[in-house]
Motif scaffolding. Structure first.
Motif, PDB file in Angstrom:
ATOM      1  N   PHE A   1      22.853   3.222  -1.911  1.00 37.73           N
ATOM      2  CA  PHE A   1      21.512   2.602  -1.023  1.00 37.73           C
ATOM      3  C   PHE A   1      20.336   2.877  -1.399  1.00 37.73           C
ATOM      4  CE2 PHE A   1      19.387   2.043   3.175  1.00 37.73           C
ATOM      5  CZ  PHE A   1      19.627   0.918   3.167  1.00 37.73           C
ATOM      6  N   GLY A   2      20.176   4.323  -1.763  1.00 35.34           N
ATOM      7  CA  GLY A   2      18.879   4.887  -2.231  1.00 35.34           C
ATOM      8  C   GLY A   2      18.593   4.001  -3.585  1.00 35.34           C
ATOM      9  N   LYS A   3      19.556   3.788  -4.558  1.00 32.89           N
ATOM     10  CA  LYS A   3      18.965   3.116  -5.650  1.00 32.89           C
ATOM     11  C   LYS A   3      18.444   1.604  -4.942  1.00 32.89           C
ATOM     12  CE  LYS A   3      21.886   5.415  -8.840  1.00 32.89           C
ATOM     13  NZ  LYS A   3      22.925   5.400  -9.694  1.00 32.89           N
ATOM     14  N   ILE A   4      19.077   0.781  -4.153  1.00 32.00           N
ATOM     15  CA  ILE A   4      19.070  -0.243  -3.456  1.00 32.00           C
ATOM     16  C   ILE A   4      17.451  -0.194  -3.312  1.00 32.00           C
ATOM     17  CG2 ILE A   4      19.415  -2.291  -1.862  1.00 32.00           C
ATOM     18  CD1 ILE A   4      22.353  -1.575  -2.203  1.00 32.00           C
ATOM     19  N   VAL A   5      17.016   0.636  -2.270  1.00 29.96           N
ATOM     20  CA  VAL A   5      15.594   0.884  -1.881  1.00 29.96           C
ATOM     21  C   VAL A   5      14.875   0.966  -3.023  1.00 29.96           C
ATOM     22  CG1 VAL A   5      14.253   2.212  -0.300  1.00 29.96           C
ATOM     23  CG2 VAL A   5      16.656   1.588   0.432  1.00 29.96           C
ATOM     24  N   GLU A   6      15.005   2.257  -3.926  1.00 29.86           N
ATOM     25  CA  GLU A   6      14.449   2.117  -4.972  1.00 29.86           C
ATOM     26  C   GLU A   6      13.998   0.826  -5.903  1.00 29.86           C
ATOM     27  OE1 GLU A   6      14.276   4.679  -9.044  1.00 29.86           O
ATOM     28  OE2 GLU A   6      15.720   5.270  -7.532  1.00 29.86           O
ATOM     29  N   SER A   7      15.016   0.091  -6.020  1.00 30.36           N
ATOM     30  CA  SER A   7      14.654  -1.328  -6.579  1.00 30.36           C
ATOM     31  C   SER A   7      13.814  -1.903  -5.574  1.00 30.36           C
ATOM     32  CB  SER A   7      15.811  -1.906  -6.919  1.00 30.36           C
ATOM     33  OG  SER A   7      15.817  -3.146  -7.498  1.00 30.36           O
ATOM     34  N   LEU A   8      14.000  -1.999  -4.531  1.00 29.34           N
ATOM     35  CA  LEU A   8      13.212  -3.040  -3.685  1.00 29.34           C
ATOM     36  C   LEU A   8      11.736  -2.498  -3.736  1.00 29.34           C
ATOM     37  CD1 LEU A   8      12.797  -5.000  -1.416  1.00 29.34           C
ATOM     38  CD2 LEU A   8      13.214  -3.103   0.264  1.00 29.34           C
ATOM     39  N   VAL A   9      11.521  -1.155  -3.579  1.00 28.71           N
ATOM     40  CA  VAL A   9      10.088  -0.723  -3.730  1.00 28.71           C
ATOM     41  C   VAL A   9       9.650  -1.083  -5.168  1.00 28.71           C
ATOM     42  CG1 VAL A   9       8.619   1.358  -3.748  1.00 28.71           C
ATOM     43  CG2 VAL A   9      10.528   0.942  -2.005  1.00 28.71           C
ATOM     44  N   GLN A  10      10.163  -0.533  -6.244  1.00 25.86           N
ATOM     45  CA  GLN A  10       9.582  -0.600  -7.496  1.00 25.86           C
ATOM     46  C   GLN A  10       9.613  -2.163  -8.050  1.00 25.86           C
ATOM     47  OE1 GLN A  10      11.994   1.762 -10.261  1.00 25.86           O
ATOM     48  NE2 GLN A  10      10.858   3.689  -9.306  1.00 25.86           N
ATOM     49  N   ASP A  11      10.763  -3.178  -7.744  1.00 28.66           N
ATOM     50  CA  ASP A  11      10.347  -4.456  -8.076  1.00 28.66           C
ATOM     51  C   ASP A  11       9.977  -5.595  -7.435  1.00 28.66           C
ATOM     52  OD1 ASP A  11      11.999  -3.321 -10.344  1.00 28.66           O
ATOM     53  OD2 ASP A  11      13.920  -3.724  -9.808  1.00 28.66           O
ATOM     54  N   VAL A  12       9.800  -5.337  -6.168  1.00 28.85           N
ATOM     55  CA  VAL A  12       9.360  -6.266  -5.137  1.00 28.85           C
ATOM     56  C   VAL A  12       8.071  -5.736  -4.460  1.00 28.85           C
ATOM     57  CG1 VAL A  12       9.927  -7.441  -3.069  1.00 28.85           C
ATOM     58  CG2 VAL A  12      11.621  -6.992  -4.538  1.00 28.85           C
ATOM     59  N   ILE A  13       8.046  -4.780  -4.080  1.00 33.47           N
ATOM     60  CA  ILE A  13       6.786  -4.049  -2.896  1.00 33.47           C
ATOM     61  C   ILE A  13       5.897  -3.506  -3.892  1.00 33.47           C
ATOM     62  CG2 ILE A  13       6.273  -2.423  -1.238  1.00 33.47           C
ATOM     63  CD1 ILE A  13       8.982  -2.632  -0.155  1.00 33.47           C
ATOM     64  N   MET A  14       5.924  -2.758  -4.765  1.00 29.24           N
ATOM     65  CA  MET A  14       5.007  -1.976  -5.489  1.00 29.24           C
ATOM     66  C   MET A  14       4.322  -3.256  -6.330  1.00 29.24           C
ATOM     67  SD  MET A  14       4.660   0.641  -4.225  1.00 29.24           S
ATOM     68  CE  MET A  14       3.217   1.077  -5.139  1.00 29.24           C
ATOM     69  N   PRO A  15       4.889  -4.178  -7.118  1.00 26.70           N
ATOM     70  CA  PRO A  15       3.995  -5.284  -7.703  1.00 26.70           C
ATOM     71  C   PRO A  15       3.062  -6.051  -6.799  1.00 26.70           C
ATOM     72  CG  PRO A  15       6.509  -5.435  -8.506  1.00 26.70           C
ATOM     73  CD  PRO A  15       6.258  -4.417  -7.321  1.00 26.70           C
ATOM     74  N   ILE A  16       3.611  -6.276  -5.586  1.00 24.19           N
ATOM     75  CA  ILE A  16       2.514  -6.893  -4.535  1.00 24.19           C
ATOM     76  C   ILE A  16       1.480  -5.962  -4.231  1.00 24.19           C
ATOM     77  CG2 ILE A  16       2.619  -7.766  -2.095  1.00 24.19           C
ATOM     78  CD1 ILE A  16       5.391  -8.603  -2.276  1.00 24.19           C
ATOM     79  N   VAL A  17       1.574  -4.686  -4.201  1.00 26.39           N
ATOM     80  CA  VAL A  17       0.582  -3.725  -3.703  1.00 26.39           C
ATOM     81  C   VAL A  17      -0.396  -3.773  -5.090  1.00 26.39           C
ATOM     82  CG1 VAL A  17       0.153  -1.438  -3.386  1.00 26.39           C
ATOM     83  CG2 VAL A  17       2.336  -2.550  -1.954  1.00 26.39           C
ATOM     84  N   GLY A  18       0.459  -3.489  -6.080  1.00 28.16           N
ATOM     85  CA  GLY A  18      -0.270  -3.699  -7.273  1.00 28.16           C
ATOM     86  C   GLY A  18      -1.483  -4.804  -7.494  1.00 28.16           C
ATOM     87  N   LYS A  19      -0.890  -6.042  -7.139  1.00 27.17           N
ATOM     88  CA  LYS A  19      -1.772  -7.331  -7.087  1.00 27.17           C
ATOM     89  C   LYS A  19      -2.892  -7.294  -6.211  1.00 27.17           C
ATOM     90  CE  LYS A  19      -2.102 -11.559  -8.371  1.00 27.17           C
ATOM     91  NZ  LYS A  19      -2.514 -12.090  -9.788  1.00 27.17           N
ATOM     92  N   ILE A  20      -2.643  -6.702  -5.135  1.00 27.46           N
ATOM     93  CA  ILE A  20      -3.481  -6.608  -3.808  1.00 27.46           C
ATOM     94  C   ILE A  20      -4.682  -5.724  -4.512  1.00 27.46           C
ATOM     95  CG2 ILE A  20      -4.097  -5.482  -1.743  1.00 27.46           C
ATOM     96  CD1 ILE A  20      -1.257  -6.442  -0.790  1.00 27.46           C
ATOM     97  N   PHE A  21      -4.428  -4.289  -5.354  1.00 25.21           N
ATOM     98  CA  PHE A  21      -5.219  -3.575  -5.805  1.00 25.21           C
ATOM     99  C   PHE A  21      -5.783  -3.851  -7.219  1.00 25.21           C
ATOM    100  CE2 PHE A  21      -3.396  -0.849  -2.423  1.00 25.21           C
ATOM    101  CZ  PHE A  21      -4.520  -0.514  -2.031  1.00 25.21           C
ATOM    102  N   GLY A  22      -5.705  -5.352  -7.764  1.00 26.33           N
ATOM    103  CA  GLY A  22      -6.405  -5.703  -8.876  1.00 26.33           C
ATOM    104  C   GLY A  22      -5.513  -6.038  -9.907  1.00 26.33           C
ATOM    105  N   GLY A  23      -4.188  -6.016  -9.783  1.00 26.57           N
ATOM    106  CA  GLY A  23      -3.081  -6.436 -10.746  1.00 26.57           C
ATOM    107  C   GLY A  23      -2.481  -5.336 -11.610  1.00 26.57           C
ATOM    108  N   LEU A  24      -3.016  -4.106 -11.154  1.00 31.57           N
ATOM    109  CA  LEU A  24      -2.615  -2.946 -12.417  1.00 31.57           C
ATOM    110  C   LEU A  24      -1.242  -2.504 -11.871  1.00 31.57           C
ATOM    111  CD1 LEU A  24      -5.788  -1.037 -12.102  1.00 31.57           C
ATOM    112  CD2 LEU A  24      -5.065  -2.431 -14.005  1.00 31.57           C
ATOM    113  N   ASP A  25      -0.584  -1.995 -12.888  1.00 31.08           N
ATOM    114  CA  ASP A  25       0.959  -1.435 -12.447  1.00 31.08           C
ATOM    115  C   ASP A  25       0.578   0.022 -11.794  1.00 31.08           C
ATOM    116  OD1 ASP A  25       3.276  -0.371 -12.235  1.00 31.08           O
ATOM    117  OD2 ASP A  25       3.400  -0.178 -14.591  1.00 31.08           O
ATOM    118  N   PHE A  26       0.798  -0.113 -10.281  1.00 34.22           N
ATOM    119  CA  PHE A  26       0.481   1.122  -9.623  1.00 34.22           C
ATOM    120  C   PHE A  26       1.161   2.447  -9.872  1.00 34.22           C
ATOM    121  CE2 PHE A  26       0.439   3.097  -5.388  1.00 34.22           C
ATOM    122  CZ  PHE A  26      -0.927   2.938  -5.092  1.00 34.22           C
ATOM    123  N   SER A  27       2.459   2.231 -10.613  1.00 34.71           N
ATOM    124  CA  SER A  27       2.932   3.608 -11.070  1.00 34.71           C
ATOM    125  C   SER A  27       2.190   4.223 -12.149  1.00 34.71           C
ATOM    126  CB  SER A  27       4.384   3.204 -11.667  1.00 34.71           C
ATOM    127  OG  SER A  27       4.485   2.381 -12.567  1.00 34.71           O
TER     128      SER A  27
END
Length: 148
Positions: A29-55
């Motif tokens: 389940f932790g891997k599922i959440v990690e994928s959700l954050v890295q592959d879905v949420i963080m790209p959206i957050v990165g787009k909001i903050f100027g399109g950069l890779d937040f990681s």
């Protein structure tokens, strides 16, 4: 009891097996959440903050260039990788919230079950025959003139 027998008795207890299953499911389940954050949420957050890779957000601590990717900057020296930390923090918050929701639903189901049990009429079992006989004897002895 030898240590091997004691370990065997410990290892086959239900709680240990349940814990092992929970750890395995939790890791998946932790891997599922990690994928959700890295592959879905963080790209959206990165787009909001100027399109950069937040990681790849970091502060160089060893005079590295800010233009380097995080992996290259780490090779050149120490960096403060706050973007990676924030990603992991968001992972934790989402996982903790989901676990909270699961515990909340389980507690709600338990409460409903307890309420149903409390509302169910309690049917008393009829007294045993020996109790009935003793009661009859007691009542007969209480009547006047029973001991004559």
């Amino acid at each position: 009891m030898s240590m091997l027998q004691e370990f065997k008795a410990f290892a086959v207890k239900g709680n240990v097996v349940d814990l092992a299953v929970a750890v395995i499911i939790g890791a998946a389940f932790g891997k599922i959440v990690e994928s959700l954050v890295q592959d879905v949420i963080m790209p959206i957050v990165g787009k909001i903050f100027g399109g950069l890779d937040f990681s790849n957000y970091y502060l160089p601590l060893n005079n590295q260039s800010m233009q380097l990717p995080l992996a290259e900057a780490k090779k050149a020296g120490a960096v403060l990788a706050y973007g990676n930390f924030l990603t992991i923090l968001i992972n934790f918050i989402i996982l903790a919230f989901i676990i909270f929701l699961m515990v909340h639903m389980i507690n709600k189901a338990r409460t409903l079950t307890l309420r149903k049990e409390a509302q169910a009429p309690v049917v008393e079992a009829p007294p045993a025959e020996d109790v009935l006989l003793l009661r009859e004897i007691r009542d007969a002895l209480r009547q006047p003139g029973a001991l004559r």
